[in-house]
Write a protein that holds these residues in place. Structure first.
Motif, mmCIF file in Angstrom:
data_model
loop_
_atom_site.group_PDB
_atom_site.id
_atom_site.type_symbol
_atom_site.label_atom_id
_atom_site.label_comp_id
_atom_site.label_asym_id
_atom_site.label_seq_id
_atom_site.Cartn_x
_atom_site.Cartn_y
_atom_site.Cartn_z
ATOM 1 N N LEU A 1 0.833 -1.223 0.000
ATOM 2 C CA LEU A 1 0.000 0.000 0.000
ATOM 3 C C LEU A 1 0.854 1.254 0.000
ATOM 4 C CD1 LEU A 1 -3.019 -0.203 2.453
ATOM 5 C CD2 LEU A 1 -3.023 0.194 0.004
ATOM 6 N N ASN A 2 1.855 1.275 0.901
ATOM 7 C CA ASN A 2 2.633 2.502 1.030
ATOM 8 C C ASN A 2 3.501 2.762 -0.192
ATOM 9 O OD1 ASN A 2 1.339 2.852 3.378
ATOM 10 N ND2 ASN A 2 3.106 2.622 4.729
ATOM 11 N N SER A 3 3.841 1.700 -0.947
ATOM 12 C CA SER A 3 4.636 1.994 -2.134
ATOM 13 C C SER A 3 3.784 2.354 -3.341
ATOM 14 C CB SER A 3 5.635 0.876 -2.470
ATOM 15 O OG SER A 3 5.202 -0.345 -2.033
ATOM 16 N N TYR A 4 2.540 1.863 -3.398
ATOM 17 C CA TYR A 4 1.758 2.107 -4.619
ATOM 18 C C TYR A 4 0.648 3.133 -4.466
ATOM 19 C CZ TYR A 4 3.928 -1.940 -6.793
ATOM 20 O OH TYR A 4 4.812 -2.809 -7.335
ATOM 21 N N SER A 5 0.097 3.240 -3.253
ATOM 22 C CA SER A 5 -1.152 3.994 -3.208
ATOM 23 C C SER A 5 -1.002 5.319 -2.472
ATOM 24 C CB SER A 5 -2.211 3.116 -2.544
ATOM 25 O OG SER A 5 -2.596 3.630 -1.333
ATOM 26 N N ASP A 6 -1.902 6.224 -2.775
ATOM 27 C CA ASP A 6 -1.926 7.526 -2.101
ATOM 28 C C ASP A 6 -2.418 7.384 -0.673
ATOM 29 O OD1 ASP A 6 -0.916 9.122 -3.940
ATOM 30 O OD2 ASP A 6 -2.772 10.218 -4.406
ATOM 31 N N ILE A 7 -3.257 6.351 -0.465
ATOM 32 C CA ILE A 7 -3.784 6.123 0.878
ATOM 33 C C ILE A 7 -2.761 5.303 1.649
ATOM 34 C CG2 ILE A 7 -5.601 4.913 2.157
ATOM 35 C CD1 ILE A 7 -7.488 5.735 -0.112
ATOM 36 N N LYS A 8 -2.289 5.839 2.721
ATOM 37 C CA LYS A 8 -1.227 5.155 3.460
ATOM 38 C C LYS A 8 -1.830 4.251 4.537
ATOM 39 C CE LYS A 8 1.721 7.073 0.897
ATOM 40 N NZ LYS A 8 1.759 6.332 -0.346
ATOM 41 N N PHE A 9 -1.139 3.149 4.760
ATOM 42 C CA PHE A 9 -1.606 2.134 5.709
ATOM 43 C C PHE A 9 -1.909 2.764 7.072
ATOM 44 C CE2 PHE A 9 -1.029 -1.345 8.702
ATOM 45 C CZ PHE A 9 -1.771 -2.335 8.096
#
Ligand SMILES: Cc1cc2nc3c(=O)[nH]c(=O)nc-3n(C[C@H](O)[C@H](O)[C@H](O)COP(=O)(O)OP(=O)(O)OC[C@H]3O[C@@H](n4cnc5c(N)ncnc54)[C@H](O)[C@@H]3O)c2cc1C
Length: 376
Positions: free
Chosen positions: A247-255
């Protein structure tokens, strides 16, 4: 007076009971495995107009609008660069009375259970076996038994009761995907957003008008048999760091911005089980579990419950048979969506994006692919 036993007090079972509340020539009892009502389930659910029409018949309209959200679009994004690929205008499937709706599962369950008298639900009990002659004798785990004219099995995807009533028990299979569900605050987009990346996609949508959002990500991940059976590992540090990294590498929404994260494996059906008995029906996920990528499981659970009631009331199985065909057409669409949302080959990604841009603008395609499920 016909007597009906309902096994499982989830979305399908409770909806069925609500129909019976409005037909005084039926008596019913719900048998639920949990010890208490399950109204505290967080997270969200999307309901398309096919189920909203049925829910409105039992008073869904009276839920305060602030507890619901009415997204008007599904936006599709490329996860790698956040570029918007295309959108579906959901308004074209709505009518004056019925709108695509998103909400918290707890809001739906509270609504479904509010008109069920306490005396009509028995908790902490499961079906042990059935004896069927003219009347159905159901024996329960607390050693009680009851006679019914009809039995509705609606105890979810991992149903234990299905094997007691189906002639061809087909267990749903793990589809090599894990779901990560969470609640999210402070998103600004009030539509549904689907971010598609290789082997992973996520969906965000509002669940009310109070800035609460549902987040669900589906990851491809193979699990060994022992991992699959060990429910503790899903919340383990090891697993969570796997999701966190992606998630943290691909998405704008952070874990770190996700609240109440829950990880679980996804099971799907391949075939429809057939009941051994004329007066015993299966409904909802106990009948068929879809991949979640078409967001139709709950809507189909509600529609199937309604069809079963029509069959019982009209003494004809026609509606149920039509429903089984519809389930298969929802299934291939759900599988196709799952595939399209997670393609990883660059050529296929290019083709997918090209088709999304073209097809999602075509009324003819949308009516066939979505309208047939929402509006027929
Ligand atoms: C990640 C994900 C996202 C989804 N999102 C959507 C969506 O947006 N829209 C949508 O329409 N669908 C969605 N679905 C599908 C939807 O949640 C299900 O299809 C729906 O909840 C099925 O309802 P049900 O009544 O059949 O089963 P459930 O709601 O699971 O209810 C089953 C009930 O039976 C009880 N039970 C279990 N075993 C027994 C037993 N042996 N005896 C008695 N009781 C028992 C359970 O405690 C439960 O109360 C999603 C599914 C997943 C996995």
């Amino acid at each position: 007076m016909k007597k009906i036993g309902i096994i499982g007090g989830g979305i399908s079972g409770l909806y069925f009971a609500n129909i019976l509340n409005n037909h005084k020539d039926y008596e019913y009892k719900i048998y639920e495995k949990l010890k208490n009502p399950r109204v505290d389930v967080g997270y969200g659910i999307q309901l398309s107009v096919n189920s909203i029409k049925l829910l409105n018949k039992i008073g869904f309209k009276n839920i305060p609008a602030s507890d619901l959200s009415f997204p008007t679009k599904i936006n599709f994004f490329n996860l790698n660069n956040n570029e918007k690929i295309s959108e579906i205008d959901l308004k074209q499937f709505n009518d004056n009375q019925n709108r695509y709706t998103t909400l918290k599962r707890s809001t739906l369950l509270k609504f479904l259970i509010q008109n069920i008298p306490e005396s009509k639900i028995k908790y902490n009990v499961t079906l042990k076996n059935v004896e069927n002659s003219n009347i159905i004798k159901a024996n329960f785990s607390d050693n009680s038994s009851e006679n019914f004219d009809y039995l509705i099995v609606t105890d979810g995807a991992l149903s234990n009761s299905r094997s007691l009533v189906a002639e061809n028990e087909i267990l749903p299979k793990f589809n090599n995907c894990l779901a990560l569900r969470a609640n999210l605050k402070q998103n600004t987009n009030h539509d549904i957003s689907i971010f598609m990346g290789p082997k992973f996609h996520y969906v965000v949508y509002p669940v009310n008008q109070k800035n609460d959002f549902n987040f669900v990500a589906i990851f491809k991940k193979k699990l060994s048999k022992s991992e699959l059976n060990n429910h503790n590992i899903y919340q383990s540090e090891n697993f969570l760091s796997f999701f966190k990294k992606i998630l943290n590498s691909y998405s704008d929404i952070k874990f770190e911005n996700l609240e109440e994260t829950k990880v679980f494996p996804i099971f799907i059906s391949n075939k429809i089980p057939i009941s051994k008995y004329k007066n015993i029906y299966m409904s909802g996920d106990a009948l068929f579990t879809f991949p979640p990528s078409f967001a139709q499981g709950a809507s189909q659970s509600i529609e199937t419950a309604n069809d079963i009631f029509q069959c019982i009331n009209n003494n004809s199985k026609k509606k149920y048979q039509i429903r089984l065909k519809k389930i298969l057409s929802v299934n291939w669409r759900s599988k196709l969506n799952s595939f399209a949302f997670q393609v990883s080959n660059p050529m296929l990604i290019f083709l997918r994006n090209f088709l999304f841009k073209r097809l999602l603008k075509s009324k003819l395609f949308l009516n066939y692919y979505i309208g047939k499920i929402y509006n027929e």
